[in-house]
Design an enzyme around this catalytic site. Structure first.
Site, PDB file in Angstrom:
ATOM      1  N   GLU A  41      -0.959 -28.158  64.262  1.00 51.88           N
ATOM      2  CA  GLU A  41      -2.081 -28.742  63.505  1.00 51.88           C
ATOM      3  C   GLU A  41      -3.355 -27.921  63.618  1.00 51.88           C
ATOM      4  O   GLU A  41      -4.144 -27.840  62.678  1.00 51.88           O
ATOM      5  CB  GLU A  41      -2.349 -30.183  63.986  1.00 51.88           C
ATOM      6  CG  GLU A  41      -1.307 -31.209  63.575  1.00 51.88           C
ATOM      7  CD  GLU A  41      -0.142 -31.321  64.539  1.00 51.88           C
ATOM      8  OE1 GLU A  41       0.015 -30.443  65.421  1.00 51.88           O
ATOM      9  OE2 GLU A  41       0.627 -32.305  64.424  1.00 51.88           O
TER      10      GLU A  41
ATOM     11  N   GLY B  30       3.890 -33.629  62.949  1.00 49.89           N
ATOM     12  CA  GLY B  30       4.412 -34.998  62.901  1.00 49.89           C
ATOM     13  C   GLY B  30       5.912 -35.055  63.165  1.00 49.89           C
ATOM     14  O   GLY B  30       6.417 -36.085  63.633  1.00 49.89           O
TER      15      GLY B  30
ATOM     16  N   ALA C  79       3.719 -33.613  59.025  1.00 51.97           N
ATOM     17  CA  ALA C  79       3.192 -34.461  57.952  1.00 51.97           C
ATOM     18  C   ALA C  79       3.122 -33.618  56.685  1.00 51.97           C
ATOM     19  O   ALA C  79       2.973 -32.391  56.756  1.00 51.97           O
ATOM     20  CB  ALA C  79       1.800 -34.947  58.337  1.00 51.97           C
TER      21      ALA C  79
ATOM     22  N   GLU D 210       6.202 -35.062  66.805  1.00 53.59           N
ATOM     23  CA  GLU D 210       5.690 -36.366  67.256  1.00 53.59           C
ATOM     24  C   GLU D 210       6.709 -37.475  66.999  1.00 53.59           C
ATOM     25  O   GLU D 210       6.916 -38.358  67.835  1.00 53.59           O
ATOM     26  CB  GLU D 210       4.356 -36.670  66.556  1.00 53.59           C
ATOM     27  CG  GLU D 210       3.254 -35.718  67.018  1.00 53.59           C
ATOM     28  CD  GLU D 210       2.002 -35.801  66.165  1.00 53.59           C
ATOM     29  OE1 GLU D 210       2.116 -35.650  64.920  1.00 53.59           O
ATOM     30  OE2 GLU D 210       0.919 -36.015  66.715  1.00 53.59           O
TER      31      GLU D 210
HETATM   32  N1  CAA Z   1       4.092 -30.239  54.274  1.00 56.97           N
HETATM   33  C1  CAA Z   1       4.383 -29.979  52.970  1.00 56.97           C
HETATM   34  N2  CAA Z   1       5.259 -29.023  52.580  1.00 56.97           N
HETATM   35  C2  CAA Z   1       5.844 -28.305  53.544  1.00 56.97           C
HETATM   36  C3  CAA Z   1       5.600 -28.529  54.923  1.00 56.97           C
HETATM   37  C4  CAA Z   1       4.678 -29.546  55.272  1.00 56.97           C
HETATM   38  N3  CAA Z   1       4.401 -29.843  56.551  1.00 56.97           N
HETATM   39  N4  CAA Z   1       6.334 -27.618  55.631  1.00 56.97           N
HETATM   40  C5  CAA Z   1       7.025 -26.899  54.739  1.00 56.97           C
HETATM   41  N5  CAA Z   1       6.733 -27.302  53.474  1.00 56.97           N
HETATM   42  C6  CAA Z   1       7.273 -26.785  52.225  1.00 56.97           C
HETATM   43  C7  CAA Z   1       6.677 -25.414  51.886  1.00 56.97           C
HETATM   44  O1  CAA Z   1       5.408 -25.577  51.265  1.00 56.97           O
HETATM   45  C8  CAA Z   1       7.721 -24.846  50.969  1.00 56.97           C
HETATM   46  O2  CAA Z   1       7.585 -25.444  49.709  1.00 56.97           O
HETATM   47  P1  CAA Z   1       7.532 -24.510  48.379  1.00 56.97           P
HETATM   48  O3  CAA Z   1       8.905 -23.865  48.339  1.00 56.97           O
HETATM   49  O4  CAA Z   1       7.299 -25.495  47.278  1.00 56.97           O
HETATM   50  O5  CAA Z   1       6.460 -23.533  48.599  1.00 56.97           O
HETATM   51  C9  CAA Z   1       9.035 -25.376  51.563  1.00 56.97           C
HETATM   52  O6  CAA Z   1       8.659 -26.514  52.373  1.00 56.97           O
HETATM   53  C10 CAA Z   1       9.727 -24.378  52.485  1.00 56.97           C
HETATM   54  O7  CAA Z   1       8.794 -23.932  53.443  1.00 56.97           O
HETATM   55  P2  CAA Z   1       8.456 -22.376  53.699  1.00 56.97           P
HETATM   56  O8  CAA Z   1       8.661 -21.571  52.449  1.00 56.97           O
HETATM   57  O9  CAA Z   1       7.096 -22.312  54.304  1.00 56.97           O
HETATM   58  O10 CAA Z   1       9.603 -22.031  54.743  1.00 56.97           O
HETATM   59  P3  CAA Z   1       9.557 -20.937  55.906  1.00 56.97           P
HETATM   60  O11 CAA Z   1      10.929 -20.874  56.466  1.00 56.97           O
HETATM   61  O12 CAA Z   1       8.915 -19.683  55.427  1.00 56.97           O
HETATM   62  O13 CAA Z   1       8.552 -21.559  57.020  1.00 56.97           O
HETATM   63  C11 CAA Z   1       7.693 -23.297  58.437  1.00 56.97           C
HETATM   64  C12 CAA Z   1       8.908 -22.727  57.676  1.00 56.97           C
HETATM   65  C13 CAA Z   1       7.279 -22.313  59.565  1.00 56.97           C
HETATM   66  C14 CAA Z   1       8.087 -24.618  59.034  1.00 56.97           C
HETATM   67  C15 CAA Z   1       6.512 -23.458  57.455  1.00 56.97           C
HETATM   68  O14 CAA Z   1       6.957 -24.156  56.315  1.00 56.97           O
HETATM   69  C16 CAA Z   1       5.328 -24.200  58.015  1.00 56.97           C
HETATM   70  O15 CAA Z   1       4.557 -23.621  58.756  1.00 56.97           O
HETATM   71  N6  CAA Z   1       5.172 -25.497  57.652  1.00 56.97           N
HETATM   72  C17 CAA Z   1       4.045 -26.288  58.062  1.00 56.97           C
HETATM   73  C18 CAA Z   1       4.153 -26.718  59.509  1.00 56.97           C
HETATM   74  C19 CAA Z   1       2.940 -27.503  59.920  1.00 56.97           C
HETATM   75  O16 CAA Z   1       1.829 -27.017  59.922  1.00 56.97           O
HETATM   76  N7  CAA Z   1       3.138 -28.768  60.308  1.00 56.97           N
HETATM   77  C20 CAA Z   1       2.086 -29.650  60.749  1.00 56.97           C
HETATM   78  C21 CAA Z   1       1.616 -30.503  59.621  1.00 56.97           C
HETATM   79  S1  CAA Z   1       0.178 -31.455  60.046  1.00 56.97           S
HETATM   80  C22 CAA Z   1       0.744 -32.810  60.887  1.00 56.97           C
HETATM   81  O17 CAA Z   1       1.930 -32.965  61.113  1.00 56.97           O
HETATM   82  C23 CAA Z   1      -0.309 -33.799  61.320  1.00 56.97           C
HETATM   83  C24 CAA Z   1       0.139 -34.872  62.262  1.00 56.97           C
HETATM   84  O18 CAA Z   1       0.005 -34.734  63.463  1.00 56.97           O
HETATM   85  C25 CAA Z   1       0.713 -36.115  61.772  1.00 56.97           C
END
Ligand code: CAA
Length: 257
Positions: free
Chosen positions: A131, A108, A65, A111
């Site tokens: 999460e 998400g 998400a 999911e």
């Molecule tokens: N939401 C918003 N932006 C996101 C995102 C997310 N879930 N995942 C990645 N991005 C964005 C980053 O902020 C970054 O943007 P900027 O360049 O503007 O900073 C861009 O995408 C590239 O990401 P990274 O620089 O972080 O790339 P990376 O290769 O270093 O890492 C990653 C990749 C490990 C996937 C890392 O981006 C990450 O940990 N993302 C979040 C994953 C996460 O926590 N997901 C769960 C979300 S909560 C949820 O999903 C609730 C539910 O059950 C519905």
């Protein structure tokens, strides 16, 4: 129909939906989920489409998400508006849906992949429910569907620690139906979807319904329902055609596609 966050194409009788927010690794925001729902509605109502593929990019199916969109939300509104309550549209799709996953399928994203009927993965795929590292828990079925798919031990560890599974572990655990060489994933998903779209659609839809019943029903109720569906297919011209084709050693030409 125009879309901003997804790309929608028809490949013969297959509907292809590509998640397309590369700047955020396909983070799922409200706009994308609304568009995904519209694209699924359109493919569902189009008689010529027999199977749907959902994919992302090489780097990410979807990294979860959209955290930046979600960050400022507060409890009363999430509850009142039933935040992400509309995200399960994929599970209500009656035509089969295949997830083709490369790269990250997190939160998400994992999911959403699990809401599809099965997952084909490239060797780069990484599945996880991170999460907990954000101070929340999965909210779109992760604790439930992951547990059904891989069992309590792995699901619990993943949801409590946020650790990812790579493609091989996901295949061994039963989350993924098969690993396909990188670069070939989407084409293989489309070939698989074409094969399904070539079958008799009532049989395909009943097979899907019946396998899904195994997640929800007791064995007795599930097998009884399966048998009733099985019986009903003897009312179709396609059952006659399928069995005649077998006896005559030729390929079947199903009518109800
Ligand atoms: N939401 C918003 N932006 C996101 C995102 C997310 N879930 N995942 C990645 N991005 C964005 C980053 O902020 C970054 O943007 P900027 O360049 O503007 O900073 C861009 O995408 C590239 O990401 P990274 O620089 O972080 O790339 P990376 O290769 O270093 O890492 C990653 C990749 C490990 C996937 C890392 O981006 C990450 O940990 N993302 C979040 C994953 C996460 O926590 N997901 C769960 C979300 S909560 C949820 O999903 C609730 C539910 O059950 C519905």
């Amino acid at each position: 129909m125009t879309y901003e966050t997804i790309i929608v194409e028809k490949r013969g009788r297959v509907g292809l939906i590509v998640l397309n927010r590369p700047e955020s690794l396909n983070a799922l925001n409200e706009a994308m989920m609304v568009e995904l729902g519209r694209a699924l509605d359109a493919f569902e109502s189009e008689a010529n489409i027999g199977c749907i593929v959902i994919t992302g990019s090489e780097r990410a199916f979807a990294a979860g998400a959209d955290i930046k969109e979600m960050q400022g939300k507060v409890f009363p509104a999430t509850y009142r508006d039933d935040f992400i309550g509309n995200w399960d549209r994929v599970t209500r799709t009656r035509k089969p849906v295949i997830a083709a996953v490369s790269g990250y399928a997190l939160g998400g994203g994992c999911e959403l992949a699990m809401m599809c009927d099965f997952i084909l993965a490239s060797p780069t795929a990484k599945f996880g429910q991170p999460e907990i590292t954000l101070g929340i828990i999965p909210g779109a079925g992760g604790t439930q569907r992951l547990t059904h798919a891989v069992g309590k031990a792995k699901a619990m560890e993943m949801c409590l620690t946020g650790r990812n599974m790579d493609a091989e572990e996901a295949e061994r655990a039963g989350l993924v139906s098969r690993i396909v060489a990188s670069g070939d994933l989407v084409e293989e998903a489309i070939r698989t979807a074409e094969k399904i779209a070539d079958m008799s659609m009532p049989a395909v839809m009943m097979a899907k319904e019946s396998v899904n019943n195994a997640q929800e029903m007791s064995l007795t109720a599930g097998t009884r329902t399966e048998r009733r569906l099985f019986h009903s297919l003897f009312a179709t011209a396609d059952q006659k055609e399928g069995m005649a084709a077998f006896a005559e050693k030729r390929s079947p030409q199903f009518k109800h596609k």
